[in-house]
Design a protein around this motif. Structure first.
Motif, PDB file in Angstrom:
ATOM      1  N   ALA A 244       0.843  -1.205   0.000  1.00 44.89           N
ATOM      2  CA  ALA A 244       0.000   0.000   0.000  1.00 44.89           C
ATOM      3  C   ALA A 244       0.875   1.250   0.000  1.00 44.89           C
ATOM      4  O   ALA A 244       0.559   2.243  -0.672  1.00 44.89           O
ATOM      5  CB  ALA A 244      -0.940  -0.014   1.204  1.00 44.89           C
ATOM      6  N   ALA A 245       1.981   1.199   0.737  1.00 43.97           N
ATOM      7  CA  ALA A 245       2.896   2.346   0.786  1.00 43.97           C
ATOM      8  C   ALA A 245       3.520   2.608  -0.585  1.00 43.97           C
ATOM      9  O   ALA A 245       3.579   3.757  -1.037  1.00 43.97           O
ATOM     10  CB  ALA A 245       3.982   2.114   1.832  1.00 43.97           C
ATOM     11  N   LEU A 246       3.970   1.567  -1.263  1.00 37.51           N
ATOM     12  CA  LEU A 246       4.554   1.734  -2.602  1.00 37.51           C
ATOM     13  C   LEU A 246       3.525   2.323  -3.565  1.00 37.51           C
ATOM     14  O   LEU A 246       3.825   3.241  -4.332  1.00 37.51           O
ATOM     15  CB  LEU A 246       5.065   0.405  -3.143  1.00 37.51           C
ATOM     16  CG  LEU A 246       6.414  -0.060  -2.628  1.00 37.51           C
ATOM     17  CD1 LEU A 246       6.681  -1.495  -3.063  1.00 37.51           C
ATOM     18  CD2 LEU A 246       7.520   0.847  -3.132  1.00 37.51           C
ATOM     19  N   PHE A 247       2.307   1.812  -3.512  1.00 42.41           N
ATOM     20  CA  PHE A 247       1.248   2.309  -4.389  1.00 42.41           C
ATOM     21  C   PHE A 247       0.944   3.778  -4.091  1.00 42.41           C
ATOM     22  O   PHE A 247       0.930   4.617  -4.987  1.00 42.41           O
ATOM     23  CB  PHE A 247      -0.015   1.457  -4.208  1.00 42.41           C
ATOM     24  CG  PHE A 247      -1.164   1.894  -5.065  1.00 42.41           C
ATOM     25  CD1 PHE A 247      -1.213   1.541  -6.403  1.00 42.41           C
ATOM     26  CD2 PHE A 247      -2.202   2.643  -4.536  1.00 42.41           C
ATOM     27  CE1 PHE A 247      -2.283   1.936  -7.202  1.00 42.41           C
ATOM     28  CE2 PHE A 247      -3.274   3.036  -5.328  1.00 42.41           C
ATOM     29  CZ  PHE A 247      -3.312   2.675  -6.668  1.00 42.41           C
ATOM     30  N   GLY A 248       0.715   4.075  -2.819  1.00 36.68           N
ATOM     31  CA  GLY A 248       0.342   5.432  -2.421  1.00 36.68           C
ATOM     32  C   GLY A 248       1.436   6.448  -2.645  1.00 36.68           C
ATOM     33  O   GLY A 248       1.189   7.538  -3.176  1.00 36.68           O
ATOM     34  N   VAL A 249       2.657   6.093  -2.265  1.00 35.41           N
ATOM     35  CA  VAL A 249       3.778   7.013  -2.451  1.00 35.41           C
ATOM     36  C   VAL A 249       4.002   7.270  -3.938  1.00 35.41           C
ATOM     37  O   VAL A 249       4.182   8.411  -4.362  1.00 35.41           O
ATOM     38  CB  VAL A 249       5.058   6.469  -1.770  1.00 35.41           C
ATOM     39  CG1 VAL A 249       6.284   7.250  -2.210  1.00 35.41           C
ATOM     40  CG2 VAL A 249       4.914   6.520  -0.262  1.00 35.41           C
ATOM     41  N   GLY A 250       3.969   6.229  -4.728  1.00 37.80           N
ATOM     42  CA  GLY A 250       4.147   6.398  -6.173  1.00 37.80           C
ATOM     43  C   GLY A 250       3.078   7.293  -6.779  1.00 37.80           C
ATOM     44  O   GLY A 250       3.374   8.178  -7.585  1.00 37.80           O
ATOM     45  N   LEU A 251       1.836   7.098  -6.372  1.00 36.25           N
ATOM     46  CA  LEU A 251       0.729   7.893  -6.883  1.00 36.25           C
ATOM     47  C   LEU A 251       0.874   9.362  -6.514  1.00 36.25           C
ATOM     48  O   LEU A 251       0.821  10.246  -7.371  1.00 36.25           O
ATOM     49  CB  LEU A 251      -0.590   7.327  -6.336  1.00 36.25           C
ATOM     50  CG  LEU A 251      -1.893   7.939  -6.808  1.00 36.25           C
ATOM     51  CD1 LEU A 251      -2.068   7.782  -8.307  1.00 36.25           C
ATOM     52  CD2 LEU A 251      -3.063   7.281  -6.064  1.00 36.25           C
ATOM     53  N   VAL A 252       1.105   9.635  -5.255  1.00 36.10           N
ATOM     54  CA  VAL A 252       1.197  11.023  -4.786  1.00 36.10           C
ATOM     55  C   VAL A 252       2.449  11.712  -5.334  1.00 36.10           C
ATOM     56  O   VAL A 252       2.389  12.853  -5.807  1.00 36.10           O
ATOM     57  CB  VAL A 252       1.141  11.090  -3.244  1.00 36.10           C
ATOM     58  CG1 VAL A 252       1.432  12.486  -2.741  1.00 36.10           C
ATOM     59  CG2 VAL A 252      -0.228  10.621  -2.757  1.00 36.10           C
ATOM     60  N   VAL A 253       3.583  11.033  -5.298  1.00 38.84           N
ATOM     61  CA  VAL A 253       4.825  11.629  -5.803  1.00 38.84           C
ATOM     62  C   VAL A 253       4.714  11.918  -7.302  1.00 38.84           C
ATOM     63  O   VAL A 253       5.145  12.975  -7.769  1.00 38.84           O
ATOM     64  CB  VAL A 253       6.041  10.731  -5.490  1.00 38.84           C
ATOM     65  CG1 VAL A 253       7.267  11.145  -6.291  1.00 38.84           C
ATOM     66  CG2 VAL A 253       6.337  10.771  -4.004  1.00 38.84           C
ATOM     67  N   ALA A 254       4.121  11.005  -8.053  1.00 41.41           N
ATOM     68  CA  ALA A 254       4.001  11.219  -9.500  1.00 41.41           C
ATOM     69  C   ALA A 254       3.118  12.426  -9.815  1.00 41.41           C
ATOM     70  O   ALA A 254       3.473  13.248 -10.670  1.00 41.41           O
ATOM     71  CB  ALA A 254       3.448   9.967 -10.173  1.00 41.41           C
ATOM     72  N   VAL A 255       1.997  12.547  -9.134  1.00 47.99           N
ATOM     73  CA  VAL A 255       1.126  13.702  -9.381  1.00 47.99           C
ATOM     74  C   VAL A 255       1.825  14.985  -8.951  1.00 47.99           C
ATOM     75  O   VAL A 255       1.796  15.998  -9.661  1.00 47.99           O
ATOM     76  CB  VAL A 255      -0.248  13.527  -8.693  1.00 47.99           C
ATOM     77  CG1 VAL A 255      -1.051  14.820  -8.742  1.00 47.99           C
ATOM     78  CG2 VAL A 255      -1.025  12.397  -9.366  1.00 47.99           C
ATOM     79  N   ASP A 256       2.493  14.954  -7.802  1.00 48.55           N
ATOM     80  CA  ASP A 256       3.234  16.126  -7.334  1.00 48.55           C
ATOM     81  C   ASP A 256       4.290  16.534  -8.372  1.00 48.55           C
ATOM     82  O   ASP A 256       4.426  17.711  -8.699  1.00 48.55           O
ATOM     83  CB  ASP A 256       3.886  15.817  -5.986  1.00 48.55           C
ATOM     84  CG  ASP A 256       4.602  17.027  -5.415  1.00 48.55           C
ATOM     85  OD1 ASP A 256       3.937  17.880  -4.809  1.00 48.55           O
ATOM     86  OD2 ASP A 256       5.843  17.117  -5.591  1.00 48.55           O
ATOM     87  N   TRP A 257       5.010  15.569  -8.885  1.00 40.80           N
ATOM     88  CA  TRP A 257       6.032  15.821  -9.905  1.00 40.80           C
ATOM     89  C   TRP A 257       5.425  16.494 -11.133  1.00 40.80           C
ATOM     90  O   TRP A 257       5.923  17.517 -11.609  1.00 40.80           O
ATOM     91  CB  TRP A 257       6.697  14.491 -10.265  1.00 40.80           C
ATOM     92  CG  TRP A 257       7.377  14.419 -11.601  1.00 40.80           C
ATOM     93  CD1 TRP A 257       8.312  15.275 -12.110  1.00 40.80           C
ATOM     94  CD2 TRP A 257       7.186  13.415 -12.605  1.00 40.80           C
ATOM     95  NE1 TRP A 257       8.716  14.863 -13.361  1.00 40.80           N
ATOM     96  CE2 TRP A 257       8.043  13.717 -13.684  1.00 40.80           C
ATOM     97  CE3 TRP A 257       6.395  12.276 -12.680  1.00 40.80           C
ATOM     98  CZ2 TRP A 257       8.114  12.933 -14.839  1.00 40.80           C
ATOM     99  CZ3 TRP A 257       6.464  11.489 -13.817  1.00 40.80           C
ATOM    100  CH2 TRP A 257       7.317  11.824 -14.875  1.00 40.80           C
ATOM    101  N   LEU A 258       4.335  15.947 -11.630  1.00 40.95           N
ATOM    102  CA  LEU A 258       3.751  16.466 -12.865  1.00 40.95           C
ATOM    103  C   LEU A 258       3.081  17.823 -12.690  1.00 40.95           C
ATOM    104  O   LEU A 258       3.054  18.625 -13.621  1.00 40.95           O
ATOM    105  CB  LEU A 258       2.758  15.451 -13.426  1.00 40.95           C
ATOM    106  CG  LEU A 258       3.423  14.155 -13.897  1.00 40.95           C
ATOM    107  CD1 LEU A 258       2.384  13.086 -14.169  1.00 40.95           C
ATOM    108  CD2 LEU A 258       4.288  14.402 -15.122  1.00 40.95           C
ATOM    109  N   VAL A 259       2.586  18.112 -11.501  1.00 41.20           N
ATOM    110  CA  VAL A 259       1.939  19.395 -11.250  1.00 41.20           C
ATOM    111  C   VAL A 259       2.971  20.480 -10.932  1.00 41.20           C
ATOM    112  O   VAL A 259       2.895  21.592 -11.445  1.00 41.20           O
ATOM    113  CB  VAL A 259       0.898  19.282 -10.113  1.00 41.20           C
ATOM    114  CG1 VAL A 259       0.398  20.648  -9.662  1.00 41.20           C
ATOM    115  CG2 VAL A 259      -0.273  18.407 -10.553  1.00 41.20           C
ATOM    116  N   PHE A 260       3.952  20.148 -10.084  1.00 44.96           N
ATOM    117  CA  PHE A 260       4.864  21.170  -9.574  1.00 44.96           C
ATOM    118  C   PHE A 260       6.258  21.173 -10.187  1.00 44.96           C
ATOM    119  O   PHE A 260       6.955  22.181 -10.128  1.00 44.96           O
ATOM    120  CB  PHE A 260       4.973  21.069  -8.052  1.00 44.96           C
ATOM    121  CG  PHE A 260       3.658  21.294  -7.372  1.00 44.96           C
ATOM    122  CD1 PHE A 260       3.050  22.546  -7.383  1.00 44.96           C
ATOM    123  CD2 PHE A 260       2.997  20.254  -6.743  1.00 44.96           C
ATOM    124  CE1 PHE A 260       1.831  22.767  -6.771  1.00 44.96           C
ATOM    125  CE2 PHE A 260       1.776  20.452  -6.123  1.00 44.96           C
ATOM    126  CZ  PHE A 260       1.186  21.718  -6.141  1.00 44.96           C
TER     127      PHE A 260
END
Length: 194
Positions: free
Chosen positions: A157-173
């Motif tokens: 769950a941590a790998l899934f969640g971290v990957g999801l949040v980090v990827a969106v953060d990367w693409l937005v910011f």
């Protein structure tokens, strides 16, 4: 697939894309069937011909998007040892979210809402994606590549969640940042805990 089936699939794809963009932009409640039809450049009746309701369209959208992610996870890890498979999962998730950023933003916004009609569908779909990660992590624990004391469900769950949040953060910011940098940063976090 015959011409009629192909046209129907193309129309459904346009409706999915329009719905995910609009819902990511303004939320599910604020998005109307008229908005979806207008964005997809089809008649309102076309939406109802393909889906019973806006809720039905949204559930199908979730199934479609998470199904694609799960398939990409499975393809990425096939035949790899655990540590390489974890790297492949991270890369597959980053590439998927780069391709489907609006869907990822939508998934983040809906993941923890418990009052939606489609919550049960979302939980089942989430389990499919996290299940692929869990199989990979469990294989690593079983082979000794990953620590025996690792809680497979929490780690997955941590790998899934971290990957999801980090990827969106990367693409937005930080959209100018290369995917390789983001991948290495995520792997550095994983190495420190594994």
């Amino acid at each position: 697939m015959d011409g009629r089936s192909r046209r129907r699939e193309d129309t459904r794809q346009k409706l999915y894309e329009a719905a995910v963009e609009l819902i990511a932009e303004q939320g599910f409640s604020a998005t109307t069937v008229d908005d979806i039809a207008l964005r997809a450049k089809v008649a309102k009746g076309t939406v109802y011909y393909n889906f019973k309701s806006k809720t039905d369209l949204f559930e199908e959208l979730l199934r479609h998007g998470v199904g694609l992610l799960t398939a990409e996870f499975r393809a990425a890890v096939e035949g790899l040892p655990a540590r390489d498979a974890v790297r492949a999962l991270i890369r597959a998730q980053l590439e998927y979210i780069r391709r489907y950023q609006a869907f990822a933003q939508l998934l983040i916004s809906e993941m923890w809402r418990t009052n939606r009609e489609w919550q049960q569908t979302l939980l089942l779909l989430r389990e499919q994606s996290i299940g692929v990660i869990a199989e990979t992590v469990q294989a690593g624990v079983d082979s000794g590549e990953l620590p025996a004391e690792l809680d497979v469900r929490v780690a997955s769950a941590a790998l899934f969640g971290v990957g999801l949040v980090v990827a969106v953060d990367w693409l937005v910011f930080q959209p100018e940042r290369p995917i390789e940098d983001v991948e290495e940063a995520l792997l550095a976090i994983v190495r420190r805990v594994a």
